[in-house]
Write an enzyme that holds these catalytic residues in place. Structure first.
Site, PDB file in Angstrom:
ATOM      1  N   THR A   1       0.773  -1.151  -0.005  1.00  0.00           N
ATOM      2  CA  THR A   1       0.070  -0.014  -0.080  1.00  0.00           C
ATOM      3  C   THR A   1       0.920   1.028   0.093  1.00  0.00           C
ATOM      4  OG1 THR A   1      -1.385   1.304   1.320  1.00  0.00           O
ATOM      5  CG2 THR A   1      -0.277  -0.304   2.498  1.00  0.00           C
TER       6      THR A   1
ATOM      7  N   ASP B   1      -0.056   3.916   0.978  1.00  0.00           N
ATOM      8  CA  ASP B   1      -0.532   4.793   2.282  1.00  0.00           C
ATOM      9  C   ASP B   1       0.726   4.470   3.277  1.00  0.00           C
ATOM     10  OD1 ASP B   1      -1.965   6.139   0.676  1.00  0.00           O
ATOM     11  OD2 ASP B   1      -3.788   5.295   1.293  1.00  0.00           O
TER      12      ASP B   1
HETATM   13  O1  F6P Z   1      -5.065   3.857  -1.039  1.00  0.00           O
HETATM   14  C1  F6P Z   1      -4.060   4.196  -1.891  1.00  0.00           C
HETATM   15  C2  F6P Z   1      -4.369   5.467  -2.551  1.00  0.00           C
HETATM   16  O2  F6P Z   1      -3.201   5.605  -3.482  1.00  0.00           O
HETATM   17  C3  F6P Z   1      -4.989   6.661  -1.777  1.00  0.00           C
HETATM   18  O3  F6P Z   1      -4.041   7.291  -1.304  1.00  0.00           O
HETATM   19  C4  F6P Z   1      -5.622   7.303  -2.886  1.00  0.00           C
HETATM   20  O4  F6P Z   1      -6.569   8.130  -2.394  1.00  0.00           O
HETATM   21  C5  F6P Z   1      -6.302   6.037  -3.629  1.00  0.00           C
HETATM   22  O5  F6P Z   1      -5.539   5.212  -3.583  1.00  0.00           O
HETATM   23  C6  F6P Z   1      -6.315   6.296  -5.294  1.00  0.00           C
HETATM   24  O6  F6P Z   1      -7.001   5.649  -5.700  1.00  0.00           O
HETATM   25  P1  F6P Z   1      -7.072   5.560  -7.284  1.00  0.00           P
HETATM   26  O7  F6P Z   1      -5.832   5.211  -7.894  1.00  0.00           O
HETATM   27  O8  F6P Z   1      -8.151   4.334  -7.566  1.00  0.00           O
HETATM   28  O9  F6P Z   1      -7.843   6.804  -7.763  1.00  0.00           O
END
Ligand code: F6P
Length: 342
Positions: A121, A123
């Site tokens: 992840t 995050d």
């Molecule tokens: O959970 C990981 C993450 O990168 C978050 O920080 C962000 O809000 C989200 O995914 C973005 O997701 P996507 O790539 O689906 O727009």
């Protein structure tokens, strides 16, 4: 053995390093490696490819994933189909690099599939591992952006608000702000008072500082507000897309003090940048550990980073509550020690 490998959920810099390190080590140990494309979709729709050294050579330097990935990690209602497809692939085991969603999705098959996990992840909030690959790269994107933005902020005596990823955990904002000595950092875990932030900025200005940089995680919000939702994607695992806090704050600052403010959203650049050496070391260690774990048939375990080393731990550890920035975390104290508003 015939080992499948897939990447699931949102991409993070380092996924290719995991694929290259695991594939090369598994091939050297005499196993066959089957790349499964686009996460679980590759299983459902037969999108697979036998991987050779040539297929993965040099991949570690690229962000993204050469296998492709998908946010659709739900298998609910399709369990039988999944198992049937999996069995048709004649795999002895599956290596999956994914987050909470990917492993929750695979929980239903824990008796049927010999699974080895790799935590992922951007995050950095997944439980069970001290750090996830891609996080260092994301912090470096934030830090380099803040460093660069100083020039234009100083030139125009502007406040620039920089929005980072981080829905519920502020690790990217915090790490990036620390590495660039940003002036202020706002995290989802620490609801802030807008007036206090404004006062801090005014004092900085009064002290002679020209440009001021505020880093804010997309999920951060004021004490009397909630995280701003940019839009909602029906059916997606994380349906609410956060965003807009940087723009909101820049307007607020603009309206309440002399001078101008601007904002910038770093967005997917944080996920789409070549992995740092730290992330490359981490994925090399995790990928090679995965191969050792396959040899030892350590099914149900993942290659995690704990106490300075990569080692096996139960996949179930990922299902503990996510790691958030604690109130008195040492990084918060470090920020406070150098005068960063947090
Ligand atoms: O959970 C990981 C993450 O990168 C978050 O920080 C962000 O809000 C989200 O995914 C973005 O997701 P996507 O790539 O689906 O727009």
């Amino acid at each position: 053995m015939r080992i499948g490998i897939l990447t699931g959920g949102g991409d993070a810099p380092g996924l290719n390093g995991i694929i290259e390190a695991a594939t090369k080590s598994l091939l050297r140990l005499g196993h066959e490696v089957i790349g499964i494309h686009d996460g679980f979709e590759g299983i459902f729709y037969d999108r697979t490819k036998s991987l050779s050294v040539c297929d993965v050579e040099g991949a570690h330097g690229e962000a993204g994933t050469l296998l492709g990935t998908s946010n659709r990690c739900g298998t609910e209602g399709r369990e039988q189909e999944f198992i049937k497809k999996y069995q048709e692939l004649k795999l002895d085991a599956l290596v999956a690099a994914g987050g909470d969603g990917t492993f929750q999705g695979l929980q239903a098959f824990k008796e049927d599939i010999n699974l080895i996990g790799v935590p992922k992840t951007i995050d950095n909030d997944l439980a069970g591992t001290d750090i996830t690959f891609g996080y260092d790269t994301a912090c470096s994107v934030v830090a380099h952006s803040v460093d660069s933005l100083r020039a234009t902020a100083n030139a125009h005596r502007r406040v620039i608000v920089v929005e980072t990823m981080g829905r519920t955990a502020g690790w990217i904002a915090l790490g990036g702000a620390m590495a660039s000595y940003a002036d202020a950092v706002l995290l989802p875990e620490r609801p802030f008072k807008k007036e206090k932030l404004l006062q801090f900025i005014k004092e900085k200005r009064a002290s002679g500082q020209r440009g001021i940089i505020v880093v804010v995680a997309e999920g951060a919000h004021s004490e009397d507000g909630e995280a701003l939702v940019r839009d909602t994607v029906d059916g997606a695992p994380q349906a609410e897309r956060f965003g807009g806090i940087a723009e909101h704050l820049a307007k607020y600052i603009d309206q309440n003090m002399e001078g101008e403010s601007r904002h910038i959203v770093l967005g997917h650049l944080q996920r789409s940048t070549s992995p740092t050496t730290t992330d490359r070391f981490l994925t090399l260690a995790m990928g090679t550990t995965v191969a050792k774990m396959v040899e030892q048939k350590m099914w149900g375990h993942a290659a995690v980073y704990r106490d300075g080393v990569v080692k096996p731990a139960p996949i179930a550890d990922f299902f503990n509550p996510p790691k958030l920035v604690e109130e008195d975390h040492r990084w918060i104290q470090m920020c406070q020690a150098v005068g960063i508003f947090v």
